[in-house]
Design an enzyme around this catalytic site. Structure first.
Site, PDB file in Angstrom:
ATOM      1  N   ASP A   9      48.942  28.767  23.715  1.00  0.00           N
ATOM      2  CA  ASP A   9      49.386  28.529  22.338  1.00  0.00           C
ATOM      3  C   ASP A   9      50.854  28.094  22.451  1.00  0.00           C
ATOM      4  OD1 ASP A   9      49.854  28.965  19.452  1.00  0.00           O
ATOM      5  OD2 ASP A   9      50.926  30.738  20.149  1.00  0.00           O
ATOM      6  N   ASP A  11      53.624  27.885  19.386  1.00  0.00           N
ATOM      7  CA  ASP A  11      54.593  28.618  18.560  1.00  0.00           C
ATOM      8  C   ASP A  11      54.418  30.128  18.700  1.00  0.00           C
ATOM      9  OD1 ASP A  11      53.983  25.946  16.446  1.00  0.00           O
ATOM     10  OD2 ASP A  11      55.963  26.371  17.268  1.00  0.00           O
TER      11      ASP A  11
END
Ligand code: XBP
Ligand code: MG
Length: 268
Positions: A9, A11
């Site tokens: 991922d 952020d």
């Protein structure tokens, strides 16, 4: 089954970016004289909606305005989000966002072990390119075999679509990869795609229900700044998470048969 890819991922996982996103949203709102300014507390709540455009739209839907005004404001969302992305990428390109501790180390340990890297993110390709170039150098993007992000899927996190797209593009089964996330939405997305998931929460996501995670750590950390109480609490060998140990968590060696256990017990 051996781990052949790490799917990151972006952020909150690669870098703690949400304060920079929050500031960029507020700059875009100010540019359009909307009188909106998201506080940290408000933004932490708004983060329950993934996707910047969807987040702005959900904020508008909660405003006490007329139907006509809501429609007008909704019509501004694409422009507001494009403006916000310009503010955000400019801030990232100025070096205002660093990778989280241990991320660069884990990336290179994985690459050195012949493991591929991928991204599965809700944010835009522009934001990802800016972040990878500013933190990993001009060839940072090239370290990742697959970048699955933003509007490439109709259903964003917590739907599993973005992780399924990353796995399909990698040509891997879920058992052959590991997901690294920071949020409940991200964890629901990765586990929904069948992936064992490491969660390293941030201020923006801590306190979530991470029971579906394979492992939850405050961060990956570094030899010079090990995790408190590690090794010995969750980690077995070092006070920072190494690629090799991550793989043993995600894909533990098969249990010994009784005969193997007996034989092993007889070894000097
Ligand atoms: C987190 C998100 C994104 C960012 C803002 O993405 O939900 O919406 O908050 O970026 P990730 P955009 O899956 O990487 O945790 O404004 O580009 O959406
Ligand atoms: Mg995230």
């Amino acid at each position: 089954m051996a781990i052949e890819a790490l799917i990151f991922d972006v952020d909150g996982t690669l870098a703690d970016t949400e304060e920079a996103h929050r500031v960029a949203f507020n700059l875009a709102f100010e540019r359009h004289r909307l009188g909106w300014s998201w506080s940290r507390a408000e933004y932490r709540h708004l983060l329950e909606v993934t996707g910047g455009k969807e987040r702005i739209a959900s904020y508008i839907d909660a405003l006490a305005v007329s139907t006509a005004e809501r429609a007008r404001l909704r019509g501004l969302v694409p422009t507001l989000h494009a403006e916000k992305t310009r503010f955000y990428t400019a801030a990232v390109q100025e070096g205002s966002v660093a990778l989280r501790e241990g991320v660069a180390r884990l990336i290179h340990e994985a690459l050195d072990a012949g493991c591929r890297l991928a991204i599965a993110s809700t944010t835009t390709a522009a934001n990802i390119h800016a972040l990878l170039a500013s933190t990993l150098g001009p060839r940072g993007l090239d370290l990742f075999s697959v970048i699955a992000c933003g509007d490439q899927v109709r259903a964003k996190k917590p739907a599993p679509d973005i992780y399924r797209l990353a796995l399909a593009t990698l040509g891997l089964q879920p058992e052959q990869a590991v997901a690294l996330e920071d949020s409940v939405n991200g964890l629901r997305s990765s586990t929904g795609a069948g992936l064992w998931t490491l969660v390293t929460p941030t201020f923006w996501t801590e306190g979530g229900d991470f029971r579906a995670a394979g492992l939850v750590l405050p961060g990956l950390c570094e030899p010079e700044a090990p995790l408190t109480g590690e090794p010995g609490c969750q980690l077995k060998t070092t006070g920072w998470l190494r690629f090799e140990e991550l793989c043993t968590f995600a894909s533990p060696p098969p249990a010994l048969t009784p005969l193997q256990a007996l034989y092993q017990g007889l070894q000097p």
